[in-house]
Design an enzyme around this catalytic site. Structure first.
Site, PDB file in Angstrom:
ATOM      1  N   ARG A  35       0.822  -1.225   0.000  1.00 25.30           N
ATOM      2  CA  ARG A  35       0.000   0.000   0.000  1.00 25.30           C
ATOM      3  C   ARG A  35       0.849   1.265   0.000  1.00 25.30           C
ATOM      4  O   ARG A  35       0.473   2.258  -0.615  1.00 25.30           O
ATOM      5  CB  ARG A  35      -0.946  -0.013   1.192  1.00 25.30           C
ATOM      6  CG  ARG A  35      -2.043  -1.034   0.981  1.00 25.30           C
ATOM      7  CD  ARG A  35      -3.068  -0.958   2.068  1.00 25.30           C
ATOM      8  NE  ARG A  35      -4.236  -1.728   1.690  1.00 25.30           N
ATOM      9  CZ  ARG A  35      -4.954  -2.451   2.524  1.00 25.30           C
ATOM     10  NH1 ARG A  35      -4.636  -2.507   3.802  1.00 25.30           N
ATOM     11  NH2 ARG A  35      -6.006  -3.107   2.097  1.00 25.30           N
ATOM     12  N   LYS A 200     -19.986 -16.416   0.404  1.00 25.30           N
ATOM     13  CA  LYS A 200     -21.452 -16.311   0.413  1.00 25.30           C
ATOM     14  C   LYS A 200     -22.046 -15.696  -0.839  1.00 25.30           C
ATOM     15  O   LYS A 200     -21.526 -14.728  -1.370  1.00 25.30           O
ATOM     16  CB  LYS A 200     -21.857 -15.411   1.585  1.00 25.30           C
ATOM     17  CG  LYS A 200     -21.560 -15.978   2.938  1.00 25.30           C
ATOM     18  CD  LYS A 200     -21.999 -14.944   3.926  1.00 25.30           C
ATOM     19  CE  LYS A 200     -21.823 -15.363   5.357  1.00 25.30           C
ATOM     20  NZ  LYS A 200     -22.041 -14.181   6.207  1.00 25.30           N
ATOM     21  N   GLY A 356     -10.142  -8.364  -2.642  1.00 19.58           N
ATOM     22  CA  GLY A 356     -10.421  -9.429  -1.675  1.00 19.58           C
ATOM     23  C   GLY A 356      -9.432 -10.570  -1.721  1.00 19.58           C
ATOM     24  O   GLY A 356      -8.249 -10.399  -2.024  1.00 19.58           O
ATOM     25  N   GLY A 379     -13.343  -4.027  -0.641  1.00 19.61           N
ATOM     26  CA  GLY A 379     -14.741  -3.585  -0.590  1.00 19.61           C
ATOM     27  C   GLY A 379     -15.021  -2.494  -1.612  1.00 19.61           C
ATOM     28  O   GLY A 379     -16.086  -2.466  -2.235  1.00 19.61           O
TER      29      GLY A 379
HETATM   30  P1  AMP Z   1     -15.156 -13.747   0.322  1.00 18.92           P
HETATM   31  O1  AMP Z   1     -14.564 -12.865   1.392  1.00 18.92           O
HETATM   32  O2  AMP Z   1     -16.623 -13.778   0.296  1.00 18.92           O
HETATM   33  O3  AMP Z   1     -14.532 -13.511  -1.028  1.00 18.92           O
HETATM   34  O4  AMP Z   1     -14.767 -15.229   0.742  1.00 18.92           O
HETATM   35  C1  AMP Z   1     -13.460 -15.671   0.903  1.00 18.92           C
HETATM   36  C2  AMP Z   1     -13.487 -16.853   1.824  1.00 18.92           C
HETATM   37  O5  AMP Z   1     -14.358 -17.831   1.308  1.00 18.92           O
HETATM   38  C3  AMP Z   1     -12.130 -17.502   1.980  1.00 18.92           C
HETATM   39  O6  AMP Z   1     -11.702 -17.347   3.296  1.00 18.92           O
HETATM   40  C4  AMP Z   1     -12.399 -18.952   1.658  1.00 18.92           C
HETATM   41  O7  AMP Z   1     -11.800 -19.845   2.568  1.00 18.92           O
HETATM   42  C5  AMP Z   1     -13.906 -19.064   1.770  1.00 18.92           C
HETATM   43  N1  AMP Z   1     -14.427 -20.154   0.933  1.00 18.92           N
HETATM   44  C6  AMP Z   1     -14.198 -20.358  -0.366  1.00 18.92           C
HETATM   45  N2  AMP Z   1     -14.801 -21.481  -0.793  1.00 18.92           N
HETATM   46  C7  AMP Z   1     -15.417 -22.018   0.282  1.00 18.92           C
HETATM   47  C8  AMP Z   1     -16.186 -23.188   0.475  1.00 18.92           C
HETATM   48  N3  AMP Z   1     -16.437 -24.036  -0.526  1.00 18.92           N
HETATM   49  N4  AMP Z   1     -16.672 -23.416   1.711  1.00 18.92           N
HETATM   50  C9  AMP Z   1     -16.405 -22.564   2.728  1.00 18.92           C
HETATM   51  N5  AMP Z   1     -15.686 -21.439   2.605  1.00 18.92           N
HETATM   52  C10 AMP Z   1     -15.197 -21.165   1.390  1.00 18.92           C
END
Ligand code: AMP
Length: 398
Positions: A35, A200, A356, A379
């Site tokens: 950064r 999610k 992310g 974000g």
């Molecule tokens: P996000 O912040 O929504 O982009 O999510 C990232 C996180 O999603 C990471 O820490 C991953 O470990 C988790 N992740 C990715 N695939 C899966 C999965 N199949 N089941 C549970 N967690 C997951």
């Protein structure tokens, strides 16, 4: 609004909002200076023109006033290394009398770093009088903190009111973030593919809805894929699932079909018998995951299919990992996609890694230099891609 290159900073005192929210280890040493390095070109241009620079940033999430752990003074050694020992100064409070004395006597070619803005609650509240006080540190305001551009904080947005349109602008980093994202959204060469993963669906609904209007292909991976698979009647065992979003998932599939956007779901998965790095592993069809097992990565067939689509694309946007890549046994999907994105880029595609965990994945895979652009704002990039107007951008353009 002037482009940053068209400003002449000679004899000007330039107040620059940077994102110096860097990770520090327990000895208070910087463990990743990405950064800081991101802001260097902007600072150098001002210094080279013959101006002086007042830097302001937040660091971490201090709850109640000043704490040493979040002091920006820990960044001084690195800044002195970069810009010269006798050129960098520090004010241990961003709006104290001493801070204003230091900024008012700052000479050409010199830099003053202000203490953490978030030591004042007024920063995150977007307090107008706090923003006005800060504005007295400079006669030009430059925002180069893309990572906080989605927040209407005093130093990122409200402060811009106190500068006329020719006295405020974006720095190089902010410009690059905006230009690269706009390229993908509005000027992309087809076929355009988005790879969307992460935990999610609920976090990515707005992104998906927008991408359907833009993309030829959307490859879905990560935990969010299982809500889609469950919505289509698949058996997903104990995989991540958001039942309240099943209906919306089906609507997204329908909308994509009507608009000729192809949505891919992983045909197979690597499932685990518990959420752990050393869990037992089962390679299964994603819609036939046995009870008690959870999909933690996309499987070999999905990797092959996704890689083929990625390699035949001319523009690629990637946001979110394909699996729990923090566990080596479930990282293959994410790292294979990283390598396909790098291959496509070396064959002439444009690739944007849009914030992310996909950013940490590309760094970990050692392929950072093989993609076109890596966003610095998690974000902020997500909201920009969703089509939201970011307060930090709006404030400068107004
Ligand atoms: P996000 O912040 O929504 O982009 O999510 C990232 C996180 O999603 C990471 O820490 C991953 O470990 C988790 N992740 C990715 N695939 C899966 C999965 N199949 N089941 C549970 N967690 C997951």
């Amino acid at each position: 609004m002037l482009h940053f290159d068209n400003f002449d900073f000679k004899h000007q005192k330039v107040l620059v909002r940077v994102d110096f929210n860097v990770p520090l280890n327990d000895k208070m040493e910087i463990s990743d200076d990405t950064r800081i390095m991101g802001a260097v070109p902007t600072i150098n241009k001002i210094l080279k023109d013959g101006g002086s620079v007042v830097l302001m940033s937040h660091l971490g999430r201090p709850k109640e006033g000043p704490v040493d752990k979040y002091s920006l003074s820990h960044l001084l050694p690195r800044l002195k290394e970069l810009f010269g020992n006798d050129k960098v100064f520090f004010a241990n409070d961003c709006i104290s009398e001493d801070a204003f004395k230091k900024s008012s006597t700052l000479g050409a070619g010199e830099i003053l770093l202000l203490e953490n803005l978030r030591f004042y609650k007024e920063e995150e509240k977007g307090d107008k009088s706090f923003a006005e006080k800060l504005s007295h540190h400079g006669n030009i305001y430059i925002n180069d903190a893309f990572g906080t551009a989605h927040r209407a904080h005093a130093s990122t947005s409200i402060i811009a009111e106190f500068f006329t349109s020719e006295k405020k602008g974006f720095g190089y980093l902010m410009n690059a973030e905006i230009e690269n994202a706009e390229f993908v959204l509005h000027k992309a060469v087809k076929p355009v593919t988005a790879i969307v993963g992460g935990a999610k669906v609920s976090d990515k609904i707005q992104l998906l809805e927008r991408l359907i209007d833009i993309m030829d292909n959307i490859l879905i991976g990560g935990g969010m894929a299982y809500t889609f698979i469950a919505a289509q009647g698949g058996k997903i065992g104990t995989s991540l699932c958001e039942p309240d979003f099943k209906e919306l998932a089906l609507k997204i599939m329908e909308k994509a079909k009507n608009q000729n956007t192809k949505i891919y779901l992983p045909v197979d998965s690597l499932a685990a018998n518990r959420f752990a790095a050393d869990a037992e592993i089962l390679s299964v069809n994603s819609n036939e995951i046995p009870d008690g097992w959870m999909g933690l990565d996309i499987g070999p067939l999905a990797i092959e299919e996704y890689s083929t689509v990625v390699k035949s694309s001319k523009t690629i946007l990637w946001n979110g990992p394909m699996g729990v890549f923090e566990f080596p046994a479930f990282s293959k999907g994410t790292f294979s996609i990283a390598s396909s994105v790098a291959d496509a880029t070396s064959n002439g595609a444009f690739s944007l890694i849009g914030g992310g965990d996909s950013v940490s994945a590309i760094h970990q895979s050692g392929l950072s230099s093989k993609v076109s652009y890596i966003s610095t704002g998690g974000g902020a990039m997500l909201e920009f891609l969703e089509g939201k107007e970011l307060p930090g951008i709006k404030a400068i353009k107004e």
